[in-house]
Design an enzyme around this catalytic site. Sequence first.
Site, PDB file in Angstrom:
ATOM      1  N   SER A 120       0.827  -1.214   0.000  1.00  0.00           N
ATOM      2  CA  SER A 120       0.000   0.000   0.000  1.00  0.00           C
ATOM      3  C   SER A 120       0.859   1.261   0.000  1.00  0.00           C
ATOM      4  O   SER A 120       0.651   2.173  -0.800  1.00  0.00           O
ATOM      5  CB  SER A 120      -0.910   0.006   1.230  1.00  0.00           C
ATOM      6  OG  SER A 120      -1.643  -1.187   1.300  1.00  0.00           O
ATOM      7  N   GLY A 121       1.833   1.322   0.906  1.00  0.00           N
ATOM      8  CA  GLY A 121       2.653   2.528   1.040  1.00  0.00           C
ATOM      9  C   GLY A 121       3.644   2.657  -0.099  1.00  0.00           C
ATOM     10  O   GLY A 121       3.815   3.739  -0.681  1.00  0.00           O
ATOM     11  N   THR A 177       0.349  -6.691   1.293  1.00  0.00           N
ATOM     12  CA  THR A 177      -0.517  -7.442   2.205  1.00  0.00           C
ATOM     13  C   THR A 177      -1.988  -7.155   1.954  1.00  0.00           C
ATOM     14  O   THR A 177      -2.807  -8.071   1.851  1.00  0.00           O
ATOM     15  CB  THR A 177      -0.165  -7.072   3.669  1.00  0.00           C
ATOM     16  OG1 THR A 177       1.217  -7.332   3.863  1.00  0.00           O
ATOM     17  CG2 THR A 177      -0.983  -7.879   4.646  1.00  0.00           C
ATOM     18  N   CYS A 184      -6.683  -7.043   3.729  1.00  0.00           N
ATOM     19  CA  CYS A 184      -8.008  -6.404   3.690  1.00  0.00           C
ATOM     20  C   CYS A 184      -8.928  -6.936   2.598  1.00  0.00           C
ATOM     21  O   CYS A 184     -10.084  -7.273   2.858  1.00  0.00           O
ATOM     22  CB  CYS A 184      -7.888  -4.905   3.448  1.00  0.00           C
ATOM     23  SG  CYS A 184      -6.333  -4.141   3.884  1.00  0.00           S
ATOM     24  N   LYS A 202      -9.825 -10.752   2.558  1.00  0.00           N
ATOM     25  CA  LYS A 202     -10.557 -10.970   3.822  1.00  0.00           C
ATOM     26  C   LYS A 202     -11.986 -10.449   3.728  1.00  0.00           C
ATOM     27  O   LYS A 202     -12.930 -11.121   4.106  1.00  0.00           O
ATOM     28  CB  LYS A 202      -9.817 -10.262   4.958  1.00  0.00           C
ATOM     29  CG  LYS A 202     -10.594 -10.249   6.236  1.00  0.00           C
ATOM     30  CD  LYS A 202     -10.154  -9.132   7.127  1.00  0.00           C
ATOM     31  CE  LYS A 202     -10.718  -7.793   6.733  1.00  0.00           C
ATOM     32  NZ  LYS A 202     -10.171  -6.682   7.537  1.00  0.00           N
ATOM     33  N   ALA A 216      15.064  -7.374  -1.957  1.00  0.00           N
ATOM     34  CA  ALA A 216      16.168  -6.401  -1.962  1.00  0.00           C
ATOM     35  C   ALA A 216      16.683  -6.218  -0.536  1.00  0.00           C
ATOM     36  O   ALA A 216      15.913  -6.287   0.423  1.00  0.00           O
ATOM     37  CB  ALA A 216      15.676  -5.063  -2.506  1.00  0.00           C
ATOM     38  N   ILE A 238      -7.889  -9.261  13.537  1.00  0.00           N
ATOM     39  CA  ILE A 238      -7.754 -10.379  12.588  1.00  0.00           C
ATOM     40  C   ILE A 238      -8.309 -11.663  13.214  1.00  0.00           C
ATOM     41  O   ILE A 238      -9.022 -12.434  12.568  1.00  0.00           O
ATOM     42  CB  ILE A 238      -6.285 -10.538  12.141  1.00  0.00           C
ATOM     43  CG1 ILE A 238      -5.853  -9.279  11.358  1.00  0.00           C
ATOM     44  CG2 ILE A 238      -6.098 -11.785  11.287  1.00  0.00           C
ATOM     45  CD1 ILE A 238      -4.388  -9.242  10.934  1.00  0.00           C
ATOM     46  N   ARG A 248      -8.445  -4.984  22.403  1.00  0.00           N
ATOM     47  CA  ARG A 248      -7.910  -3.886  23.207  1.00  0.00           C
ATOM     48  C   ARG A 248      -7.850  -2.612  22.370  1.00  0.00           C
ATOM     49  O   ARG A 248      -7.518  -2.662  21.188  1.00  0.00           O
ATOM     50  CB  ARG A 248      -6.498  -4.251  23.698  1.00  0.00           C
ATOM     51  CG  ARG A 248      -6.174  -3.695  25.043  1.00  0.00           C
ATOM     52  CD  ARG A 248      -5.098  -4.489  25.775  1.00  0.00           C
ATOM     53  NE  ARG A 248      -4.254  -5.323  24.941  1.00  0.00           N
ATOM     54  CZ  ARG A 248      -3.047  -4.966  24.474  1.00  0.00           C
ATOM     55  NH1 ARG A 248      -2.553  -3.779  24.736  1.00  0.00           N
ATOM     56  NH2 ARG A 248      -2.334  -5.809  23.759  1.00  0.00           N
ATOM     57  N   HIS A 294     -35.308   8.286   7.603  1.00  0.00           N
ATOM     58  CA  HIS A 294     -36.107   7.264   8.255  1.00  0.00           C
ATOM     59  C   HIS A 294     -36.723   6.340   7.223  1.00  0.00           C
ATOM     60  O   HIS A 294     -37.153   6.809   6.176  1.00  0.00           O
ATOM     61  CB  HIS A 294     -37.218   7.960   9.061  1.00  0.00           C
ATOM     62  CG  HIS A 294     -38.054   7.000   9.842  1.00  0.00           C
ATOM     63  ND1 HIS A 294     -37.585   6.341  10.953  1.00  0.00           N
ATOM     64  CD2 HIS A 294     -39.336   6.595   9.645  1.00  0.00           C
ATOM     65  CE1 HIS A 294     -38.556   5.570  11.431  1.00  0.00           C
ATOM     66  NE2 HIS A 294     -39.624   5.699  10.658  1.00  0.00           N
TER      67      HIS A 294
HETATM   68  C1  LIG Z   1      -5.459 -10.515   7.395  1.00  0.00           C
HETATM   69  C2  LIG Z   1      -5.268  -9.021   7.349  1.00  0.00           C
HETATM   70  C3  LIG Z   1      -6.354  -8.205   7.237  1.00  0.00           C
HETATM   71  C4  LIG Z   1      -6.206  -6.827   7.178  1.00  0.00           C
HETATM   72  N1  LIG Z   1      -7.329  -6.048   7.078  1.00  0.00           N
HETATM   73  C5  LIG Z   1      -7.209  -4.712   7.001  1.00  0.00           C
HETATM   74  C6  LIG Z   1      -8.366  -3.897   6.836  1.00  0.00           C
HETATM   75  O1  LIG Z   1      -9.508  -4.393   6.787  1.00  0.00           O
HETATM   76  N2  LIG Z   1      -8.187  -2.551   6.745  1.00  0.00           N
HETATM   77  C7  LIG Z   1      -6.941  -1.975   6.793  1.00  0.00           C
HETATM   78  O2  LIG Z   1      -6.848  -0.746   6.684  1.00  0.00           O
HETATM   79  N3  LIG Z   1      -5.820  -2.738   6.971  1.00  0.00           N
HETATM   80  C8  LIG Z   1      -5.932  -4.080   7.070  1.00  0.00           C
HETATM   81  N4  LIG Z   1      -4.804  -4.853   7.199  1.00  0.00           N
HETATM   82  C9  LIG Z   1      -3.497  -4.173   7.344  1.00  0.00           C
HETATM   83  C10 LIG Z   1      -2.933  -3.738   5.987  1.00  0.00           C
HETATM   84  O3  LIG Z   1      -2.872  -4.834   5.121  1.00  0.00           O
HETATM   85  C11 LIG Z   1      -1.564  -3.117   6.186  1.00  0.00           C
HETATM   86  O4  LIG Z   1      -1.651  -2.075   7.126  1.00  0.00           O
HETATM   87  C12 LIG Z   1      -0.986  -2.550   4.880  1.00  0.00           C
HETATM   88  O5  LIG Z   1      -0.919  -3.530   3.882  1.00  0.00           O
HETATM   89  C13 LIG Z   1       0.387  -1.943   5.149  1.00  0.00           C
HETATM   90  O6  LIG Z   1       0.967  -1.509   3.943  1.00  0.00           O
HETATM   91  P1  LIG Z   1       2.547  -1.447   3.785  1.00  0.00           P
HETATM   92  O7  LIG Z   1       2.794  -0.784   2.468  1.00  0.00           O
HETATM   93  O8  LIG Z   1       3.164  -0.886   4.979  1.00  0.00           O
HETATM   94  O9  LIG Z   1       3.034  -2.948   3.727  1.00  0.00           O
HETATM   95  P2  LIG Z   1       2.549  -4.219   2.861  1.00  0.00           P
HETATM   96  O10 LIG Z   1       1.257  -3.973   2.177  1.00  0.00           O
HETATM   97  O11 LIG Z   1       2.654  -5.350   3.777  1.00  0.00           O
HETATM   98  O12 LIG Z   1       3.669  -4.306   1.734  1.00  0.00           O
HETATM   99  C14 LIG Z   1       4.986  -4.640   2.020  1.00  0.00           C
HETATM  100  C15 LIG Z   1       5.553  -5.377   0.817  1.00  0.00           C
HETATM  101  O13 LIG Z   1       6.966  -5.453   0.944  1.00  0.00           O
HETATM  102  C16 LIG Z   1       7.402  -6.693   0.447  1.00  0.00           C
HETATM  103  N5  LIG Z   1       8.737  -6.944   1.004  1.00  0.00           N
HETATM  104  C17 LIG Z   1       9.057  -7.141   2.327  1.00  0.00           C
HETATM  105  N6  LIG Z   1      10.395  -7.232   2.452  1.00  0.00           N
HETATM  106  C18 LIG Z   1      10.920  -7.097   1.211  1.00  0.00           C
HETATM  107  C19 LIG Z   1      12.259  -7.100   0.698  1.00  0.00           C
HETATM  108  N7  LIG Z   1      13.316  -7.217   1.502  1.00  0.00           N
HETATM  109  N8  LIG Z   1      12.430  -6.952  -0.642  1.00  0.00           N
HETATM  110  C20 LIG Z   1      11.380  -6.811  -1.485  1.00  0.00           C
HETATM  111  N9  LIG Z   1      10.103  -6.783  -1.041  1.00  0.00           N
HETATM  112  C21 LIG Z   1       9.874  -6.925   0.282  1.00  0.00           C
HETATM  113  C22 LIG Z   1       6.330  -7.657   0.889  1.00  0.00           C
HETATM  114  O14 LIG Z   1       6.317  -8.828   0.103  1.00  0.00           O
HETATM  115  C23 LIG Z   1       5.066  -6.805   0.704  1.00  0.00           C
HETATM  116  O15 LIG Z   1       4.485  -7.015  -0.561  1.00  0.00           O
HETATM  117  C24 LIG Z   1      -4.913  -6.247   7.236  1.00  0.00           C
HETATM  118  C25 LIG Z   1      -3.795  -7.065   7.362  1.00  0.00           C
HETATM  119  C26 LIG Z   1      -3.964  -8.439   7.409  1.00  0.00           C
HETATM  120  C27 LIG Z   1      -2.755  -9.309   7.542  1.00  0.00           C
END
Ligand SMILES: Cc1cc2nc3c(=O)[nH]c(=O)nc-3n(C[C@H](O)[C@H](O)[C@H](O)COP(=O)(O)OP(=O)(O)OC[C@H]3O[C@@H](n4cnc5c(N)ncnc54)[C@H](O)[C@@H]3O)c2cc1C
Length: 448
Positions: A15-16, A42, A48, A51, A115, A179, A205, A437
Site C-alpha cells: 500500500s505505502g 498485504t 483487507c 478478507k 532487496a 484479525i 484492546r 427514516h
Molecule cells: C489478514 C489481514 C487483514 C487486514 N485487514 C485490514 C483492513 O480491513 N483494513 C486496513 O486498513 N488494513 C488491514 N490490514 C493491514 C494492511 O494490510 C496493512 O496495514 C498494509 O498492507 C500496510 O501496507 P505497507 O505498504 O506498509 O506494507 P505491505 O502492504 O505489507 O507491503 C509490504 C511489501 O513489501 C514486500 N517486502 C518485504 N520485504 C521485502 C524485501 N526485503 N524486498 C522486497 N520486497 C519486500 C512484501 O512482500 C510486501 O508485498 C490487514 C492485514 C492483514 C494481515
Amino acid sequence: MAEYDYDLITIGAGSGGVRASRVAAAHGARVAVAEEHRVGGTCVIRGCVPKKMLIYGAHFAEDLEDAKHFGWDIPECTFDWVKLRDNVLGDVDRLNGLYTKTLESHEVEIFHERATITGPHEITLSSGEKKTAKVILIATGARPHVPSFPGHELGITSNEAFHLDAIPKRVLIAGAGYIANEFAGIFNEFGAKVTLINRSDQLLRGYDESVRDRLLQISLMKGIDFRFNAEFIKIEENEDGSLTAHMTNHEPLEVDCVMFATGRVPNVEGLGLEDVGVEVDEKGAIKVDEYSKSSVDHIYAVGDVTNRVQLTPVAIREGQAFADTVFGDKPTTVDYGCIPSAVFSHPPIAAVGMTEAEATNTLGSIKVYTSDFRPMKNVVAHRNERALYKMICDAATDRVVGMHMIGPESPEIMQAAAIAVKAGLTKADFDATVAIHPTMSEELVLLK
Ligand SMILES: Cc1cc2nc3c(=O)[nH]c(=O)nc-3n(C[C@H](O)[C@H](O)[C@H](O)COP(=O)(O)OP(=O)(O)OC[C@H]3O[C@@H](n4cnc5c(N)ncnc54)[C@H](O)[C@@H]3O)c2cc1C
C-alpha cells in the site's frame, strides 16, 4: 551520467510503497521498486481485500437464514469453499495486475525480487545485481508473529488461511485482535466449530468496552467459544492428522487447525539496516520523524514497518506525503488524529476518536449518549442481536470526541460519521440534522 541509477528505489510494493513510487514518478523522479512476493502487498494479496470478500461470503449464511422470515423459500443450501476461495484468489490476481499496470504506466521499473540495503545508496537484489539511488524508501510492511513453543509450526497464519483446501471442522484461533475476531466470524459462519484462545481476558484492546462486550455476547450466542487467560504449552499432531493444543488454565483441545493471529511484526530482518545506521525501536520498527525520514538522511520508511498505525489508508497517506515532500517540493505530514477503524466481525464494529475510558482520563468531564436497539431487519428475521451506538462528548464544549458502534453496516455508517467527528462538530450539530427514516444510522442524530 547521473550519479545514481535512480532517484528513488522503494523496497516493497504494498500500500505505502506503490503510492509513494507512483507519486514520486509523477513528480518526475526516476523510480524503481523491488517486491519479493506480489505487487499489491498485504492488503491486496493477503489482507483487507481477500478478507473482506470472505466476510461477504460468510455473511450469506445468516442472510439465507434470515430470508426465510421474509417469505423466501430457501431449499437446503450447500457451501462450496473451493469455489469461493478460487473466485477470491482470481480477483486478487486481477488487482495484482492492476497495481502492476499502475506502476508500469508511471514508468516505475519493477524488480520482482527481494532487496537488501548494502551501502548508503545501494541495494542488492536476490539475483546479486546491485542498484543505486539517491533516496531509498523502506516499505516492507509487517508479517504475522507466531509465538515460539513446541509444535507452533503445526499452526497457520492469515497468510495461509486464504489458500486452505477445505474449511476445517474445528479451528482454534489464537489472539484477540481484529484479525482473530474477523477470522473467528468467517470460520464460524462457514460451519466450523471455532474456539478463540487469548492470553488475557479481553478482546479487541483499544476499542470501547461496551462494544467489545457486545461482540463477546453475540459471538458466544453464535457458538464461538473463548478460552481466556490461556497460553500455549504445546501443540501435538495426532495419528488422524488432527491437532491437540495444550494450554495453561484449560483442558487440552482437539482441533483440525490452529491459526495464529497474535500480532504482526515489522519486516526488518536481514534488510541490512544496522550496516547503514538505520535505527529501529524495541519492537523492531524503523524510527522515523514526521516526514517519515529515518535516522539516515536519505533513507525513509512508511507503512507497517514503522508501526505507527498499521492500516492501509495510513500507509497510503504516508507514501503520498513522503513523495510530495521529497520529490514534489511540498513538505507534507500525516495527520494521525481521529483515524476511524473497523472490525469486520459478525456483526461488525466501527470506531473513531476516544473511548469512554480515554475521554474520562483525558477530559475529566464527559457526556455519553447511547442507543441500544434491535435493527428492524433483525426483528423480522427473529435474530436476537442488538446494535449499540455510543457517542462520547466533551461536557465543557459539547464537542463529539468519540463514536463507537457495533451493528450491521457500522463501518459504512462510521466512515460518514467520522467526517463530522474529525471536523469537530458538536452533539447539537448532530441533533440539528434531520434523520433519514427508517435507517439504522438515524440513531446517530437521535441519541439521548
Ligand atoms: C489478514 C489481514 C487483514 C487486514 N485487514 C485490514 C483492513 O480491513 N483494513 C486496513 O486498513 N488494513 C488491514 N490490514 C493491514 C494492511 O494490510 C496493512 O496495514 C498494509 O498492507 C500496510 O501496507 P505497507 O505498504 O506498509 O506494507 P505491505 O502492504 O505489507 O507491503 C509490504 C511489501 O513489501 C514486500 N517486502 C518485504 N520485504 C521485502 C524485501 N526485503 N524486498 C522486497 N520486497 C519486500 C512484501 O512482500 C510486501 O508485498 C490487514 C492485514 C492483514 C494481515
